[in-house]
Design a protein around this motif. Structure first.
Motif, PDB file in Angstrom:
ATOM      1  N   LEU A  10       1.028  -1.195   0.043  1.00 52.94           N
ATOM      2  CA  LEU A  10       0.112  -0.085  -0.130  1.00 52.94           C
ATOM      3  C   LEU A  10       0.730   1.135   0.050  1.00 52.94           C
ATOM      4  CD1 LEU A  10      -2.830  -0.497   2.527  1.00 52.94           C
ATOM      5  CD2 LEU A  10      -3.099   0.189   0.018  1.00 52.94           C
ATOM      6  N   HIS A  11       2.041   1.166   0.756  1.00 51.16           N
ATOM      7  CA  HIS A  11       2.916   2.379   0.823  1.00 51.16           C
ATOM      8  C   HIS A  11       3.209   2.537  -0.492  1.00 51.16           C
ATOM      9  CE1 HIS A  11       5.462   5.269   2.597  1.00 51.16           C
ATOM     10  NE2 HIS A  11       6.549   4.572   1.814  1.00 51.16           N
ATOM     11  N   GLY A  12       3.915   1.629  -1.163  1.00 50.13           N
ATOM     12  CA  GLY A  12       4.275   1.881  -2.820  1.00 50.13           C
ATOM     13  C   GLY A  12       3.238   2.412  -3.686  1.00 50.13           C
ATOM     14  N   ALA A 128     -16.595   1.546  -2.223  1.00 54.51           N
ATOM     15  CA  ALA A 128     -15.819   2.304  -1.182  1.00 54.51           C
ATOM     16  C   ALA A 128     -15.813   3.524  -1.907  1.00 54.51           C
ATOM     17  CB  ALA A 128     -14.567   1.915  -1.015  1.00 54.51           C
ATOM     18  N   THR A 129     -16.388   4.699  -1.020  1.00 54.60           N
ATOM     19  CA  THR A 129     -16.305   5.994  -1.536  1.00 54.60           C
ATOM     20  C   THR A 129     -15.343   6.732  -0.372  1.00 54.60           C
ATOM     21  OG1 THR A 129     -18.234   6.837  -0.627  1.00 54.60           O
ATOM     22  CG2 THR A 129     -18.533   5.873  -2.763  1.00 54.60           C
ATOM     23  N   VAL A 130     -14.464   7.548  -0.832  1.00 51.28           N
ATOM     24  CA  VAL A 130     -13.802   8.620   0.037  1.00 51.28           C
ATOM     25  C   VAL A 130     -13.993   9.997  -0.231  1.00 51.28           C
ATOM     26  CG1 VAL A 130     -11.387   8.826   1.217  1.00 51.28           C
ATOM     27  CG2 VAL A 130     -12.074   6.700   0.061  1.00 51.28           C
ATOM     28  N   PRO A 131     -14.489  10.844   0.691  1.00 52.57           N
ATOM     29  CA  PRO A 131     -14.666  12.322   0.308  1.00 52.57           C
ATOM     30  C   PRO A 131     -13.430  13.200  -0.045  1.00 52.57           C
ATOM     31  CG  PRO A 131     -15.016  12.005   2.609  1.00 52.57           C
ATOM     32  CD  PRO A 131     -14.730  10.820   2.005  1.00 52.57           C
ATOM     33  N   LEU A 132     -13.423  14.019  -0.825  1.00 55.54           N
ATOM     34  CA  LEU A 132     -12.434  14.948  -1.347  1.00 55.54           C
ATOM     35  C   LEU A 132     -12.732  16.125  -0.238  1.00 55.54           C
ATOM     36  CD1 LEU A 132     -11.659  13.140  -3.337  1.00 55.54           C
ATOM     37  CD2 LEU A 132     -11.498  15.187  -4.917  1.00 55.54           C
ATOM     38  N   TRP A 152     -13.212  -4.395   2.547  1.00 52.28           N
ATOM     39  CA  TRP A 152     -12.249  -3.342   2.731  1.00 52.28           C
ATOM     40  C   TRP A 152     -11.437  -3.458   4.068  1.00 52.28           C
ATOM     41  CZ3 TRP A 152     -11.284  -0.629  -1.733  1.00 52.28           C
ATOM     42  CH2 TRP A 152     -12.243  -0.920  -2.765  1.00 52.28           C
ATOM     43  N   GLY A 153     -10.040  -3.580   4.002  1.00 50.56           N
ATOM     44  CA  GLY A 153      -9.518  -3.623   5.205  1.00 50.56           C
ATOM     45  C   GLY A 153      -9.213  -2.085   5.707  1.00 50.56           C
ATOM     46  N   GLU A 154      -8.942  -2.109   6.867  1.00 48.86           N
ATOM     47  CA  GLU A 154      -8.862  -0.624   7.544  1.00 48.86           C
ATOM     48  C   GLU A 154      -7.655   0.064   6.987  1.00 48.86           C
ATOM     49  OE1 GLU A 154      -9.044  -0.663  11.708  1.00 48.86           O
ATOM     50  OE2 GLU A 154      -8.012   1.274  11.810  1.00 48.86           O
ATOM     51  N   ASP A 155      -6.313  -0.715   6.718  1.00 44.54           N
ATOM     52  CA  ASP A 155      -5.291  -0.043   6.134  1.00 44.54           C
ATOM     53  C   ASP A 155      -5.656   0.466   4.661  1.00 44.54           C
ATOM     54  OD1 ASP A 155      -5.736  -2.588   5.359  1.00 44.54           O
ATOM     55  OD2 ASP A 155      -3.641  -3.245   5.106  1.00 44.54           O
ATOM     56  N   ASN A 158      -7.402   3.720   4.926  1.00 48.05           N
ATOM     57  CA  ASN A 158      -6.642   4.564   5.569  1.00 48.05           C
ATOM     58  C   ASN A 158      -5.676   5.155   4.168  1.00 48.05           C
ATOM     59  OD1 ASN A 158      -7.397   4.669   7.946  1.00 48.05           O
ATOM     60  ND2 ASN A 158      -5.635   3.490   8.872  1.00 48.05           N
ATOM     61  N   ALA A 159      -5.252   4.189   3.371  1.00 44.68           N
ATOM     62  CA  ALA A 159      -4.459   4.615   2.244  1.00 44.68           C
ATOM     63  C   ALA A 159      -5.261   5.489   1.345  1.00 44.68           C
ATOM     64  CB  ALA A 159      -3.757   3.321   1.612  1.00 44.68           C
ATOM     65  N   LEU A 160      -6.407   4.934   0.939  1.00 43.21           N
ATOM     66  CA  LEU A 160      -7.406   5.819  -0.034  1.00 43.21           C
ATOM     67  C   LEU A 160      -7.719   7.112   0.671  1.00 43.21           C
ATOM     68  CD1 LEU A 160     -10.020   3.142  -1.216  1.00 43.21           C
ATOM     69  CD2 LEU A 160      -7.768   3.887  -2.463  1.00 43.21           C
ATOM     70  N   THR A 161      -7.849   7.076   1.869  1.00 42.64           N
ATOM     71  CA  THR A 161      -7.981   8.575   2.310  1.00 42.64           C
ATOM     72  C   THR A 161      -6.792   9.301   2.093  1.00 42.64           C
ATOM     73  OG1 THR A 161      -9.242   7.334   4.349  1.00 42.64           O
ATOM     74  CG2 THR A 161      -8.580   9.930   4.399  1.00 42.64           C
ATOM     75  N   VAL A 162      -5.594   9.004   2.258  1.00 43.98           N
ATOM     76  CA  VAL A 162      -4.435   9.662   1.682  1.00 43.98           C
ATOM     77  C   VAL A 162      -4.427  10.275   0.406  1.00 43.98           C
ATOM     78  CG1 VAL A 162      -1.975   9.515   1.796  1.00 43.98           C
ATOM     79  CG2 VAL A 162      -3.078   8.681   3.657  1.00 43.98           C
ATOM     80  N   VAL A 163      -4.861   9.181  -0.417  1.00 45.64           N
ATOM     81  CA  VAL A 163      -4.957   9.353  -1.923  1.00 45.64           C
ATOM     82  C   VAL A 163      -6.083  10.470  -2.253  1.00 45.64           C
ATOM     83  CG1 VAL A 163      -5.840   8.057  -4.068  1.00 45.64           C
ATOM     84  CG2 VAL A 163      -4.118   7.107  -2.442  1.00 45.64           C
ATOM     85  N   ALA A 164      -7.119  10.424  -1.294  1.00 46.42           N
ATOM     86  CA  ALA A 164      -8.048  11.358  -1.616  1.00 46.42           C
ATOM     87  C   ALA A 164      -7.684  12.762  -1.428  1.00 46.42           C
ATOM     88  CB  ALA A 164      -9.346  11.114  -0.904  1.00 46.42           C
ATOM     89  N   THR A 165      -6.744  12.916  -0.459  1.00 43.03           N
ATOM     90  CA  THR A 165      -6.333  14.132   0.158  1.00 43.03           C
ATOM     91  C   THR A 165      -5.339  14.659  -1.149  1.00 43.03           C
ATOM     92  OG1 THR A 165      -6.049  13.314   2.297  1.00 43.03           O
ATOM     93  CG2 THR A 165      -4.949  15.343   1.788  1.00 43.03           C
ATOM     94  N   MET A 166      -4.690  13.961  -1.849  1.00 42.25           N
ATOM     95  CA  MET A 166      -3.590  14.358  -2.886  1.00 42.25           C
ATOM     96  C   MET A 166      -4.529  14.849  -3.941  1.00 42.25           C
ATOM     97  SD  MET A 166      -0.641  11.593  -2.518  1.00 42.25           S
ATOM     98  CE  MET A 166      -1.506  10.356  -3.113  1.00 42.25           C
TER      99      MET A 166
END
Ligand code: C2E
Ligand code: CA
Ligand code: CA
Length: 616
Positions: A10-12, A128-132, A152-155, A158-166
């Motif tokens: 995921l980090h990658g 899975a939806t993640v807000p911007l 959907w795993g918690e990790d 979390n990773a998708l939340t970071v992606v959404a921030t970007m």
């Protein structure tokens, strides 16, 4: 696109997406986003992903990128803009969601599955939806769909939340970029395209292979300066915005409308048109845009002048075309009837004259190539000459006798108004003194025209007083005429000047009364004793009920304020009779006399009156 082995953790993937999105600009954001979604789809092993932005103004979610791109996208695309009000609950959530939302088939009721099936979609999906987010505002949503079930795993979330921030950062950055581009291309006050956009458009339209002629309408909104001066800039802005909105509506679907200056707008129809067709369009626009509008509680007669020109692709440049339209606009402003000017070759000739005059005018003032003629002002029933108005002329070495309307604007643009005015004052007072020395003109007033520039410049009272003294004339021998277009930017100094003149006995007249916005204001606030009714109202007074009504009102006003009233431009017996019936007996005009050289004026003064056949 760089080729690489897919990241194994995921980090990658987050790092990979971050690297991609870093290079996003407003022009490639959607491509870069699609690439990032493709990478996420393959890593997460889902079937579909999408990025949507919220448009809170219209309350809708708008598709920005998707992966895989649908092989067939209908037009219009039902997935492109979805209004929250009538959206599926999943989309509706995107309006204000602050946290990721997971939807899985078993969690949904029968109703939901039924609707998916009816819509022809997969019978069961997990999503899975993640807000911007930008501060407190939900600016969009990132969504991942798996046909069938998926945990959907918690990790992962979390990773998708970071992606959404970007993605949200890209959105914010490209928004700013788009705003900057927009502001560079548009006028802030009206939102219309600006001069730069107009020039780019004309450049394109006038390229060699494009169809022509290319029509241009240059519109000028009258009275803006007076509105700014009297009603304030907020009112002025409102006046412009109202006009811009109506012009845009009138031209809706017909072509480009741009604002290129304070009161100047340009319309470029998309079709090719010749001058006659463009003129017809201008007539339609004039009819539509000329009307009474209420600004800051005042009812204002909105006046629009339009200059019309056309250009040939491959031959004319945008600036050629705009110059022609500008030339046409100058003649539009002078046209009393419809205020439309159509470019002609003569206009070019006039521009040449202007250029030539710029070269010679200063010299003409210095060498007395100017002359003054005198237009009598008479008492109509008796023909007695009550006053003479000094009118300047220029004996041009090659062009013959030039009238002031041609060269006074040139003098103004060259800052020679003061010199010209002093020359006229001096020459006219010299003539008057000579007449009197020869025993005539003792009960005749000399009127001179004073330009707005002279009026606000310091020292006019001293100059006039000095000149009168030099020629041994008393103040009551002189009257000055100021026009309504005298913009009383500096009301205080204008009033001080006029009071100074009144103190030494000089008569103050308002010239061309009735044509401007400020006449009433001037009459109320300045020490005025005479009104000269503009010849535009007088010419057809005996046949035009409108003109008659206006003149009647002006005469009534003059009477109420105890002012002398003079009618200008009396050309016919009929006009003279109408004026007499309305109670105005003082007049000027070709019916009685044309402007005369000094020597002929002296003869007339010796006679004391002109021949008149006017009787009530
Ligand atoms: P104005 O002050 O309104 O002067 C009257 C103009 O109307 C004169 O034109 C005159 O010839 C014309 N006129 C008079 N009676 C009739 C008529 O019955 N029919 C027609 N069609 N025209 C008539 P002109 O001499 O061409 O002057 C034009 C304008 O130039 C003047 O309008 C005035 O505003 C300005 N002007 C003239 N001399 C001077 C000057 O020495 N200084 C300044 N600042 N402006 C001047
Ligand atoms: Ca005058
Ligand atoms: Ca006048």
């Amino acid at each position: 696109m760089q080729s690489h082995t897919p990241p194994s953790n995921l980090h990658g993937i987050v790092t990979n997406v971050a690297t991609k999105l870093m290079g996003a600009t407003s022009s490639n954001a959607s491509t870069v986003s699609t690439e990032a979604l493709a990478e996420l789809v393959s890593y997460l092993d889902v079937d579909v992903s999408f990025l949507r932005h919220n448009d809170h103004k219209i309350r809708a979610t708008v598709l920005v990128a998707e992966w895989p791109v649908r092989p067939y996208i209908p037009d219009p695309d039902p997935l492109h803009t979805i209004y929250f009000a009538d959206a599926d609950p999943i989309f509706a959530m995107a309006e204000n969601a602050k946290e990721p939302v997971i939807v899985r088939p078993q969690a949904q009721g029968e109703d939901y599955r039924q609707r998916i099936a009816e819509a022809g979609g997969a019978p069961m999906i997990s999503l899975a939806t993640v807000p911007l987010l930008s501060g407190d505002v939900t600016t969009g949503v990132l969504g991942f769909v798996k046909f069938g079930d998926r945990e959907w795993g918690e990790d992962e979330i979390n990773a998708l939340t970071v992606v959404a921030t970007m993605f949200a950062q890209v959105q914010a950055r490209t928004n700013i970029e788009e705003q900057l581009t927009y502001h560079a291309a548009h006028d802030d006050l009206t939102g219309l395209p600006n001069r730069r956009t107009l020039l780019a458009h004309l450049d394109d339209r006038l390229a060699a292979h494009r169809p022509g002629p290319v029509p241009v309408l240059l519109l000028s909104l009258g009275r803006l300066k007076s509105i700014n001066d009297y009603l304030g800039h907020v009112a002025g802005d409102q006046f412009i915005q109202g006009f811009a909105a109506e012009l845009r509506m009138a031209m809706d679907g017909l072509g480009l409308v741009a604002r290129i200056g304070g009161d100047e707008f340009v319309a470029v129809p998309s079709e090719t048109m010749d001058l006659a067709e463009t003129r017809r369009l201008a007539e339609n626009l004039t009819a539509r845009l000329t009307e009474y509008v209420t600004i800051a509680g005042e009812v204002i007669n909105r006046i629009v002048s339009i200059g019309v020109a056309t250009g040939s692709p491959g031959r004319d440049s945008p600036s050629d075309l705009l110059r022609r339209a500008d030339e046409a606009l100058v003649s539009a402003k002078a046209a009393r009837v419809d205020r439309i000017g159509v470019f002609s070759r003569e206009m070019l000739a006039r521009r040449e004259i202007r250029a030539d005059m710029e070269l010679h005018l200063r010299h003409a003032i210095e060498t007395d190539a100017l002359t003054v003629e005198y237009l009598p002002e008479v008492d109509m029933p008796t023909g007695k000459v009550l006053a003479v108005e000094a009118l300047v002329r220029w004996q041009h070495p090659t062009r013959g006798l030039l009238l002031p309307d041609l060269f006074i604007p040139v003098a103004e643009s060259l800052n020679l108004t003061g010199e010209l005015g002093e020359w006229v004052l001096n020459a006219a007072c010299a003539d008057m003194a000579r007449w009197r020395a020869n025993g005539v003109g003792f009960d005749t007033m000399l009127r001179i025209n004073v330009s707005p520039v002279q009026l606000v410049a310091t020292g006019l009272v001293d100059t006039i007083a000095g000149t009168l003294e030099k020629f041994g004339l008393e103040g009551t021998a002189l009257g000055v005429e100021i026009t309504e277009s005298t913009l009383i930017n500096d009301l205080i100094s204008t009033r001080a000047t006029l009071c100074g003149l009144t103190e030494i006995g000089i008569d103050i007249a308002i010239d061309d009364f009735g044509t401007g916005f400020s006449g009433m204001e001037m009459v109320r606030t300045l020490p005025v004793s005479t009104l000269k009714i503009d010849r535009g109202f007088v010419r057809e007074i005996d046949t035009s009920a409108d003109d008659l009504a206006i003149v009647r009102a002006l005469i009534g006003l003059a009477r109420a304020l105890d002012l002398t009233v003079v009618a200008e431009g009396v050309e016919t017996d009929g006009a003279a009779r109408s004026l007499l019936r309305e109670g105005c007996s003082r007049a000027q005009g070709f019916l009685f006399c044309r402007p005369l050289p000094a020597a002929a004026t002296e003869q007339l003064l010796a006679q004391g009156s002109v021949a008149t056949t006017v009787a009530t």
